[in-house]
Design a protein around this motif. Structure first.
Motif, PDB file in Angstrom:
ATOM      1  N   LEU A  64       4.736   4.404  -6.377  1.00  0.00           N
ATOM      2  CA  LEU A  64       4.032   4.289  -5.097  1.00  0.00           C
ATOM      3  C   LEU A  64       4.667   5.173  -4.027  1.00  0.00           C
ATOM      4  O   LEU A  64       3.963   5.774  -3.212  1.00  0.00           O
ATOM      5  CB  LEU A  64       4.026   2.835  -4.627  1.00  0.00           C
ATOM      6  CG  LEU A  64       2.955   1.937  -5.227  1.00  0.00           C
ATOM      7  CD1 LEU A  64       3.103   0.517  -4.678  1.00  0.00           C
ATOM      8  CD2 LEU A  64       1.569   2.458  -4.934  1.00  0.00           C
ATOM      9  N   SER A  65       5.992   5.255  -4.024  1.00  0.00           N
ATOM     10  CA  SER A  65       6.684   6.116  -3.047  1.00  0.00           C
ATOM     11  C   SER A  65       6.327   7.573  -3.275  1.00  0.00           C
ATOM     12  O   SER A  65       6.111   8.326  -2.315  1.00  0.00           O
ATOM     13  CB  SER A  65       8.195   5.932  -3.153  1.00  0.00           C
ATOM     14  OG  SER A  65       8.557   4.611  -2.873  1.00  0.00           O
ATOM     15  N   PHE A  67       2.815   8.102  -2.044  1.00  0.00           N
ATOM     16  CA  PHE A  67       2.834   8.069  -0.586  1.00  0.00           C
ATOM     17  C   PHE A  67       3.336   9.396  -0.020  1.00  0.00           C
ATOM     18  O   PHE A  67       2.769   9.935   0.931  1.00  0.00           O
ATOM     19  CB  PHE A  67       3.715   6.913  -0.101  1.00  0.00           C
ATOM     20  CG  PHE A  67       3.854   6.833   1.384  1.00  0.00           C
ATOM     21  CD1 PHE A  67       2.816   6.354   2.166  1.00  0.00           C
ATOM     22  CD2 PHE A  67       5.012   7.248   2.016  1.00  0.00           C
ATOM     23  CE1 PHE A  67       2.925   6.284   3.534  1.00  0.00           C
ATOM     24  CE2 PHE A  67       5.140   7.183   3.389  1.00  0.00           C
ATOM     25  CZ  PHE A  67       4.092   6.697   4.146  1.00  0.00           C
ATOM     26  N   ALA A  95      -2.288   4.221   3.299  1.00  0.00           N
ATOM     27  CA  ALA A  95      -0.838   4.374   3.392  1.00  0.00           C
ATOM     28  C   ALA A  95      -0.167   3.044   3.726  1.00  0.00           C
ATOM     29  O   ALA A  95       0.904   2.736   3.192  1.00  0.00           O
ATOM     30  CB  ALA A  95      -0.491   5.423   4.445  1.00  0.00           C
ATOM     31  N   GLN A 102      -0.029   1.050   0.617  1.00  0.00           N
ATOM     32  CA  GLN A 102       1.014   1.589  -0.260  1.00  0.00           C
ATOM     33  C   GLN A 102       2.396   1.130   0.192  1.00  0.00           C
ATOM     34  O   GLN A 102       3.227   0.758  -0.633  1.00  0.00           O
ATOM     35  CB  GLN A 102       0.954   3.110  -0.291  1.00  0.00           C
ATOM     36  CG  GLN A 102      -0.166   3.648  -1.132  1.00  0.00           C
ATOM     37  CD  GLN A 102      -0.201   5.153  -1.132  1.00  0.00           C
ATOM     38  OE1 GLN A 102       0.073   5.796  -0.121  1.00  0.00           O
ATOM     39  NE2 GLN A 102      -0.540   5.726  -2.268  1.00  0.00           N
ATOM     40  N   GLY A 117       2.859  -2.396  -0.755  1.00  0.00           N
ATOM     41  CA  GLY A 117       3.118  -2.449  -2.192  1.00  0.00           C
ATOM     42  C   GLY A 117       4.542  -2.059  -2.535  1.00  0.00           C
ATOM     43  O   GLY A 117       5.177  -2.677  -3.398  1.00  0.00           O
TER      44      GLY A 117
END
Length: 160
Positions: free
Chosen positions: A5-6, A9, A135, A138, A141
Motif C-alpha cells: 500500500l505504501s 501510495f 489516498a 490507502q 489501510g
C-alpha cells in the motif's frame, strides 16, 4: 501488505506531482498534436480524424484556435471546413463550407484548444478530490495493517 500500500501510495503521489509540474507541457503537446491532426485530417486512415470530429461536435467548436485554422489545411482546399463544425447539419452545404465568409455564419467559431483545456481544468478538481479520497483510504489501510502486524507480533509469545 503495508509495504504494498505504501508503494502504491508513493506511485500515486509522484504521478500527481509530475502531472501538476508538467501541466503546461501537456497543454503545449496537446495543441501541437491537435494542429497535426487538423493538418492530416482524412489523409491517413487512423482515428485522429474521428477524434477531431468528436471533439468538434461534442464541445461545439471548430479548429484549434478558431474555425479559420482549417483554411491552412489540404482538406479545406478540397472540401472546405468539415461538417462536424456545423451548428446545424441540415443548414450546411458544401459551397458554404468552402467560403470562409459564409462558413463563419454556419459553423462554430470558437477554437477547440481553449474549450478542451478549460473543460479538463474544470474536471481536475473532481479528479483531485477522488484521488485524495483514495489516498486517505490507502493511509488508513497502511495504519491498520501496521497495527495488525504489531498486534500479531505482541501476542505471538502468549501461552494459551
Amino acid at each position: 501488505y503495508a509495504m504494498l500500500l505504501s508503494l502504491i501510495f508513493l506511485i500515486v503521489l509522484v504521478a500527481a506531482i509530475v502531472g501538476f509540474v508538467f501541466r503546461h507541457e501537456i497543454k503545449t503537446n496537446f495543441e501541437s498534436n491537435l494542429n497535426l491532426a487538423l493538418k492530416d485530417y482524412n489523409v491517413t486512415a487512423d482515428g485522429h480524424s474521428e477524434a477531431v470530429d468528436t471533439i468538434q461536435r461534442t464541445l461545439h467548436c471548430c479548429g484549434v484556435q478558431n474555425y479559420s485554422d482549417w483554411e491552412r489545411t489540404d482538406y479545406f482546399s478540397q472540401r472546405g471546413i468539415p461538417r462536424s463544425c456545423c451548428k446545424s447539419q441540415n443548414d450546411c452545404s458544401e459551397e458554404d463550407l468552402k467560403d470562409p465568409n459564409k462558413a463563419k455564419l454556419k459553423v462554430f467559431v470558437d477554437g477547440c484548444f481553449f474549450l478542451v483545456t478549460s473543460t479538463m481544468e474544470s474536471k481536475m478538481s473532481v479528479v483531485a478530490g477522488i484521488s485524495f479520497g483514495i489516498a486517505c483510504f490507502q493511509l488508513i489501510g497502511i495504519i491498520l495493517s501496521c497495527c495488525l502486524s504489531r498486534y500479531i507480533t505482541n501476542n505471538q509469545y502468549e501461552m494459551v
